[in-house]
Scaffold this active site. Structure first.
Site, short mmCIF file in Angstrom:
data_model
loop_
_atom_site.label_atom_id
_atom_site.label_comp_id
_atom_site.label_asym_id
_atom_site.label_seq_id
_atom_site.Cartn_x
_atom_site.Cartn_y
_atom_site.Cartn_z
CB CYS A 220 -0.96 -0.01 1.19
SG CYS A 220 -0.17 -0.32 2.78
NE ARG B 84 -2.75 -0.65 8.67
CZ ARG B 84 -1.64 -1.35 8.46
NH1 ARG B 84 -0.51 -1.01 9.04
NH2 ARG B 84 -1.66 -2.40 7.63
CG HIS C 117 -0.20 3.87 5.67
ND1 HIS C 117 0.26 3.28 6.83
CD2 HIS C 117 -0.51 2.84 4.83
CE1 HIS C 117 0.22 1.96 6.69
NE2 HIS C 117 -0.24 1.67 5.49
CD GLN D 76 -4.99 0.93 6.47
OE1 GLN D 76 -4.89 2.12 6.20
NE2 GLN D 76 -5.86 0.47 7.37
#
Lengths: 340, 340
Positions: free
Chosen positions: A141, A169, A221, A301
């Protein structure tokens, strides 16, 4: 004639890949696998996917739970042209001999090392290189998020140097067995993080240094990018390039998008599972300072690699040219329709 | 003939109420209000709601942001039969004189004190008492969750004493200005929490003591209940009562529902915005120990009061009997269709 696809591992990525494949008119999901008969396995059946057991020894678990199973992963792959392996990281490589023996193609995810496949893939950056390949790895990701914007910047202006800070994250939303609830974890402490080298598996000529940190959040993220370009650019010219790419969604702080929480609040209104397949770039973060470009993007993600998996299938079977495949995938997943 | 409704405050509760009202064949959403022209305001317009400014002084903000506004809240309420006030807590009471002056009925939310309205409302427990009322208050998410199960237990077995511990999500998911990220906060320290007395606004005869704690999560509340019943019961008889109520969703740990994260992961598959209008009760938590009942339920704070607001409208305008209204609301919101 549809390509017959198996999804090995109906988890966070697998269930999204399965749904996305179902929306393609040139692909058919023959079946999906789970290791255990939990609610996700039951949801797969309710959605009409044929369910197979990813671990043959666990067949009895499904039977005793009364979950209807159609066989093992071995039965499934006999009947397909390609497997999209959505196992947890490092498990895909263990599955590879099974795919080789069955004579099927396979796509692996970014949790595997680069050498699991012939090619690390991103649709915008190197679709053509995947034409006819047997084993392809869709990069992770974060790497997908970086590659998309760096490919565009490089194509339009030339990229001389990239410095990126990833604020990650810590786990996915459903996770309740591991995490980080109070702290900031350099990941890793010694730079570079793996993301820079991973970007180079797709864009080998890009000079990039990445640093990453895990923080206690599950939603998205964040990437803070600093890019030295080959020519003098204005903020408007950057905006213009990003605006023309459907896989980038531009948002503004003025609209109240003050954090990833607000982005997800918006996504809950417009997308199943609040999936954002696009890089989400703050317009107001785009700044040219001392001739260098800075901007901030958020990466969902759970969702961002899904269109890439779909395009990889088309490239590997030579089913469409790059632009044609990307348009079909975008259209089917509603990519490029959101705006702010 | 449809009842004409205004939603004053298109935020966490208001946007859900507006969507739910739109699904009722006997109601019409005339318009919704926002205080500022953020992405939620823009989403309201995109969804086809007429947008009005909740604070007349802020009209210019909307104009300068280019957000199409049809007037102020005063213009809106002139054209409706009832306002559902979804303002933040304590703001509803400030709006009440405006509703009185306009001669419209109004529903307030649980963030207001009980005396803002003639009646504190829960559809299962006291629908009939709202017949013809002008001002009604739908009790808060936690109180709604408690009242539903206590009403059912009391009706079937008699409730002698309730002890409930609420473990509360600290803020809603979209929040990024306040919270609690590392700690457990007794809320309040001196018991009882307001939930016990609030339950008694709907079920005055129930003997209940509540204690509440805030914890660093945004997804759902958890209630741990201990109930002494008027007769000897088996776990199966409790399960049977809960199974017959559509506004209760039973789940099991065996299916992998190990925490609220997994419940929401499931909800993301089946409901817009992952809204759970039902009390979510773990079957395996239902235990009778020394003659007393224990069980655990999860409450989705953003969604659980939505069906109650819809039913309150029908009661106040005498549009349907209790069972008829609840069935219509359940059917329109897909309540009672999920199962595990």
């Amino acid at each position: 004639m549809k390509v017959k696809v198996a999804v090995n591992g109906y988890g966070t990525i697998g269930k999204r890949v399965a749904d996305a494949l179902r929306k393609q008119r040139d692909m058919e999901v023959v079946g999906v696998t789970k290791t255990k008969p939990d609610f996700e396995a039951k949801m797969a059946i309710r959605k009409g996917f044929r369910l197979f057991c990813a671990i043959p020894e666990n067949l009895k678990l499904f039977e005793s739970a009364g979950v209807e199973i159609e066989g093992t992963v071995h039965d499934l792959i006999e009947d397909v042209d390609i497997v999209i392996d959505c196992s947890p990281g490092k498990v895909g490589v263990q599955n590879k001999p099974m795919y080789e023996k069955a004579g099927v193609k396979a796509i692996f995810q970014g949790g595997e090392k680069r050498d699991v496949a012939e090619l690390s893939f991103n649709a915008l950056a190197n679709y053509e290189e995947a034409i006819g390949k047997r084993f392809v790895r869709v990069v992770s990701c974060n790497t997908t998020g970086l590659v998309r914007v760096l490919y565009l910047l490089d194509k339009n202006f030339g990229v001389e140097k990239v410095r990126a800070v990833m604020i990650r994250r810590v786990v996915d939303p459903k996770e309740d067995k591991k995490g980080l609830v109070n702290g900031i974890s350099p990941d890793p402490i010694k730079l570079p993080s793996h993301h820079g080298p991973d970007v180079q598996t797709v864009l080998p000529h890009i000079d990039i240094t990445t640093v990453a940190f895990k923080v206690p959040t599950t939603l998205m993220h964040i990437h803070s990018l600093n890019v030295r370009l080959g020519e003098k650019v204005s903020e408007d010219s950057i905006l213009d390039v990003f605006e023309r790419e459907p896989r980038i969604l531009l948002i503004s702080g003025e609209d109240g998008f003050t954090s990833t929480t607000k982005i997800i609040e918006f996504a809950r209104e417009v997308r199943d599972r609040y999936d954002l397949f696009e890089n989400v770039v703050w317009r107001d973060s785009i700044a040219v300072v001392d001739g260098e470009l800075y901007f901030t993007q958020a990466i969902h993600q759970e969702a961002i690699v899904i269109p890439e998996n779909v395009d990889a299938v088309r490239a590997m079977f030579e089913m469409a040219e790059k632009d044609e495949s990307i348009s079909m995938t975008n259209e089917s997943l509603d990519i490029g329709k959101l705006s702010f």
